[in-house]
Enzyme design. Structure first.
Site, PDB file in Angstrom:
ATOM      1  N   ASN A  46     102.600 139.548 -66.788  1.00  0.00           N
ATOM      2  CA  ASN A  46     102.356 138.608 -67.892  1.00  0.00           C
ATOM      3  C   ASN A  46     103.677 138.047 -68.422  1.00  0.00           C
ATOM      4  O   ASN A  46     103.749 136.901 -68.854  1.00  0.00           O
ATOM      5  CB  ASN A  46     101.574 139.311 -69.004  1.00  0.00           C
ATOM      6  CG  ASN A  46     100.177 139.661 -68.543  1.00  0.00           C
ATOM      7  OD1 ASN A  46      99.296 138.817 -68.550  1.00  0.00           O
ATOM      8  ND2 ASN A  46      99.985 140.891 -68.083  1.00  0.00           N
ATOM      9  N   ALA A  55     106.442 141.497 -74.114  1.00  0.00           N
ATOM     10  CA  ALA A  55     107.472 142.487 -73.788  1.00  0.00           C
ATOM     11  C   ALA A  55     108.832 141.873 -73.499  1.00  0.00           C
ATOM     12  O   ALA A  55     109.763 142.573 -73.142  1.00  0.00           O
ATOM     13  CB  ALA A  55     107.012 143.308 -72.589  1.00  0.00           C
ATOM     14  N   HIS A  97     113.153 143.989 -67.852  1.00  0.00           N
ATOM     15  CA  HIS A  97     112.940 142.563 -67.605  1.00  0.00           C
ATOM     16  C   HIS A  97     114.280 141.862 -67.706  1.00  0.00           C
ATOM     17  O   HIS A  97     114.963 141.974 -68.727  1.00  0.00           O
ATOM     18  CB  HIS A  97     111.997 141.972 -68.650  1.00  0.00           C
ATOM     19  CG  HIS A  97     110.675 142.673 -68.723  1.00  0.00           C
ATOM     20  ND1 HIS A  97     109.760 142.627 -67.708  1.00  0.00           N
ATOM     21  CD2 HIS A  97     110.135 143.465 -69.665  1.00  0.00           C
ATOM     22  CE1 HIS A  97     108.706 143.354 -68.024  1.00  0.00           C
ATOM     23  NE2 HIS A  97     108.911 143.877 -69.210  1.00  0.00           N
TER      24      HIS A  97
HETATM   25  N1  LIG Z   1     102.335 139.553 -72.692  1.00  0.00           N
HETATM   26  C1  LIG Z   1     102.916 140.718 -72.331  1.00  0.00           C
HETATM   27  O1  LIG Z   1     104.135 140.883 -72.408  1.00  0.00           O
HETATM   28  C2  LIG Z   1     102.056 141.821 -71.846  1.00  0.00           C
HETATM   29  C3  LIG Z   1     100.713 141.640 -71.647  1.00  0.00           C
HETATM   30  N2  LIG Z   1      99.909 142.671 -71.237  1.00  0.00           N
HETATM   31  C4  LIG Z   1      98.474 142.386 -71.073  1.00  0.00           C
HETATM   32  O2  LIG Z   1      97.767 143.126 -72.058  1.00  0.00           O
HETATM   33  C5  LIG Z   1      96.633 143.726 -71.456  1.00  0.00           C
HETATM   34  C6  LIG Z   1      96.224 144.957 -72.235  1.00  0.00           C
HETATM   35  O3  LIG Z   1      97.237 145.938 -72.125  1.00  0.00           O
HETATM   36  P1  LIG Z   1      96.948 147.466 -72.515  1.00  0.00           P
HETATM   37  O4  LIG Z   1      96.327 147.529 -73.849  1.00  0.00           O
HETATM   38  O5  LIG Z   1      98.176 148.205 -72.231  1.00  0.00           O
HETATM   39  O6  LIG Z   1      95.837 147.806 -71.404  1.00  0.00           O
HETATM   40  P2  LIG Z   1      94.668 148.879 -71.446  1.00  0.00           P
HETATM   41  O7  LIG Z   1      94.122 148.933 -70.063  1.00  0.00           O
HETATM   42  O8  LIG Z   1      95.126 150.123 -72.100  1.00  0.00           O
HETATM   43  O9  LIG Z   1      93.577 148.231 -72.421  1.00  0.00           O
HETATM   44  C7  LIG Z   1      92.776 147.166 -72.058  1.00  0.00           C
HETATM   45  C8  LIG Z   1      91.462 147.328 -72.791  1.00  0.00           C
HETATM   46  O10 LIG Z   1      90.687 146.132 -72.658  1.00  0.00           O
HETATM   47  C9  LIG Z   1      89.338 146.520 -72.492  1.00  0.00           C
HETATM   48  N3  LIG Z   1      88.567 145.473 -71.853  1.00  0.00           N
HETATM   49  C10 LIG Z   1      88.706 145.005 -70.593  1.00  0.00           C
HETATM   50  N4  LIG Z   1      87.796 144.030 -70.366  1.00  0.00           N
HETATM   51  C11 LIG Z   1      87.092 143.906 -71.512  1.00  0.00           C
HETATM   52  C12 LIG Z   1      86.006 143.073 -71.906  1.00  0.00           C
HETATM   53  N5  LIG Z   1      85.467 142.196 -71.062  1.00  0.00           N
HETATM   54  N6  LIG Z   1      85.509 143.199 -73.165  1.00  0.00           N
HETATM   55  C13 LIG Z   1      86.046 144.086 -74.023  1.00  0.00           C
HETATM   56  N7  LIG Z   1      87.068 144.910 -73.705  1.00  0.00           N
HETATM   57  C14 LIG Z   1      87.570 144.812 -72.464  1.00  0.00           C
HETATM   58  C15 LIG Z   1      89.414 147.773 -71.640  1.00  0.00           C
HETATM   59  O11 LIG Z   1      88.223 148.491 -71.789  1.00  0.00           O
HETATM   60  P3  LIG Z   1      87.593 149.308 -70.551  1.00  0.00           P
HETATM   61  O12 LIG Z   1      88.404 150.560 -70.462  1.00  0.00           O
HETATM   62  O13 LIG Z   1      86.198 149.505 -70.998  1.00  0.00           O
HETATM   63  O14 LIG Z   1      87.735 148.440 -69.331  1.00  0.00           O
HETATM   64  C16 LIG Z   1      90.622 148.489 -72.247  1.00  0.00           C
HETATM   65  O15 LIG Z   1      90.226 149.316 -73.314  1.00  0.00           O
HETATM   66  C17 LIG Z   1      97.076 143.994 -70.003  1.00  0.00           C
HETATM   67  O16 LIG Z   1      95.971 144.063 -69.140  1.00  0.00           O
HETATM   68  C18 LIG Z   1      97.934 142.790 -69.708  1.00  0.00           C
HETATM   69  O17 LIG Z   1      97.124 141.736 -69.196  1.00  0.00           O
HETATM   70  C19 LIG Z   1     100.419 143.921 -71.036  1.00  0.00           C
HETATM   71  C20 LIG Z   1     101.762 144.146 -71.205  1.00  0.00           C
HETATM   72  C21 LIG Z   1     102.696 143.110 -71.598  1.00  0.00           C
HETATM   73  O1  LIG Z   2     104.850 145.432 -70.658  1.00  0.00           O
HETATM   74  C1  LIG Z   2     105.647 145.023 -69.810  1.00  0.00           C
HETATM   75  O2  LIG Z   2     106.771 145.498 -69.634  1.00  0.00           O
HETATM   76  C2  LIG Z   2     105.343 143.815 -69.021  1.00  0.00           C
HETATM   77  C3  LIG Z   2     104.048 143.786 -68.393  1.00  0.00           C
HETATM   78  O3  LIG Z   2     103.376 144.761 -68.194  1.00  0.00           O
HETATM   79  C4  LIG Z   2     103.581 142.478 -68.008  1.00  0.00           C
HETATM   80  O4  LIG Z   2     104.409 141.545 -67.909  1.00  0.00           O
HETATM   81  O5  LIG Z   2     102.377 142.329 -67.786  1.00  0.00           O
END
Ligand SMILES: NC(=O)C1=CN([C@@H]2O[C@H](COP(=O)(O)OP(=O)(O)OC[C@H]3O[C@@H](n4cnc5c(N)ncnc54)[C@H](OP(=O)(O)O)[C@@H]3O)[C@@H](O)[C@H]2O)C=CC1
Ligand SMILES: O=C([O-])CC(=O)C(=O)O
EC number: 1.4.1.21
Length: 270
Positions: free
Chosen positions: A193, A127, A223
């Site tokens: 993150n 992001a 951000h």
């Molecule tokens: N790098 C960046 O800039 C960013 C990174 N992120 C990261 O991305 C991740 C995902 O974001 P987002 O898609 O919005 O989140 P969501 O919560 O919508 O999706 C996460 C999915 O992962 C699944 N999951 C969790 N644990 C497991 C597992 N052990 N095996 C298989 N599936 C699993 C969940 O399933 P269930 O519902 O069954 O738990 C859920 O469907 C965030 O948690 C964050 O860590 C997010 C935003 C920005």
């Molecule tokens: O998606 C975003 O804006 C950032 C976020 O959640 C993260 O850093 O984990």
């Protein structure tokens, strides 16, 4: 390309929708790894889109399917559970949950798995932007970095901020955390993150100062960061729109991962 995806939440669903749209290169096959209780529902959801898809529930099954690239979209715990086995199997993985690397033991395990498998762990910009310049400046000497993340109060629900203050009663921009990027990534695994990504490209998780703010006037996820070095100084502010499926995740994150995937499918990488 045969693409693997871990998790089928907000980012993964956005990715599949974008990849299946009739614009731009698209993988021939997708293998999704979800929890066992999600397997049937995920298979049904994927039946209506044009890319050949299968759904598995174990990292070994995903590794055995031999995807060309896997993108992790499953949060810190999902990353820890599944990514090491894929790297060890020689499969490159895009780690969206970059903050998981704030756990030194996991960081070491992932690095060792990538080395053992001859694979790469790829950290996307996610992001935020400007990671290229920040990383380049870090290669040239000392860099100072401060980061501020601002989200609407509801985006901090389920975090330590919700225990410390009444998020529903916040009427003005309110700091909810100050500390290092490592502390932020560990305490706010779904919200910091970006802080971890910047820190890893910059002076490191323990040398990056982070401030997180709940602001009822914020229409999305903001951000901003400041970089000072002997080579260049810059400031950057990104006003992200929230994604439809998860307000705490910015819409741009899925596009950043899409770029990582499509770069692997194109003769020119940008
Ligand atoms: N790098 C960046 O800039 C960013 C990174 N992120 C990261 O991305 C991740 C995902 O974001 P987002 O898609 O919005 O989140 P969501 O919560 O919508 O999706 C996460 C999915 O992962 C699944 N999951 C969790 N644990 C497991 C597992 N052990 N095996 C298989 N599936 C699993 C969940 O399933 P269930 O519902 O069954 O738990 C859920 O469907 C965030 O948690 C964050 O860590 C997010 C935003 C920005
Ligand atoms: O998606 C975003 O804006 C950032 C976020 O959640 C993260 O850093 O984990």
């Amino acid at each position: 390309m045969h693409l693997g995806i871990i998790g089928y939440g907000n980012i993964a669903q956005q990715l599949v929708t974008m990849l299946a749209a009739p614009k731009g290169p698209c993988p021939e096959r997708i293998t999704l790894l979800v929890r066992p209780e999600r397997q049937e529902g995920t298979a049904q959801a994927l039946a209506d889109q044009p890319i050949a898809a299968q759904v598995v529930t174990q990292a070994q099954a995903l590794a055995d399917a031999r995807p060309d690239l896997v993108v992790e979209c499953a949060g810190h715990a999902g990353a820890a559970a599944h990514v090491p086995a894929l790297l060890r199997a020689g499969i490159d993985v895009v780690l969206v949950s970059v903050g998981a690397l704030a756990d030194d033991a996991l960081h070491d395990r992932l690095r060792a798995a990538a080395e053992a498998g001859g694979a790469h762990l790829i950290l996307p910009a996610g992001a935020v932007g400007g990671i290229d310049l920040l990383s380049a400046l870090s290669g040239g000497g000392e860099v100072e970095l401060t980061y501020r993340g601002i989200k609407p109060p509801a985006a901090w629900s389920g975090t330590p901020a919700a225990q410390a203050i009444d998020l529903d009663a916040v009427t003005h921009a309110t700091p909810i955390f100050t500390g290092t990027a490592r502390e932020a990534a560990r305490a706010f695994p779904k919200n910091a993150n970006v802080a971890a990504t910047l820190a890893l490209a910059g002076p490191g998780l323990d040398a990056t100062r982070v401030e997180l703010i709940a602001d009822p006037a914020a229409s999305g996820n903001l951000h901003s960061y400041e970089v000072r070095s002997g080579i260049a100084n810059y400031t950057m502010t990104i006003e992200n729109k929230p994604s439809a499926g998860n307000a705490r995740t910015s819409l741009a994150t899925g596009y950043s991962v899409l770029r990582e995937i499509r770069n692997r499918m194109m003769p020119v990488i940008l």
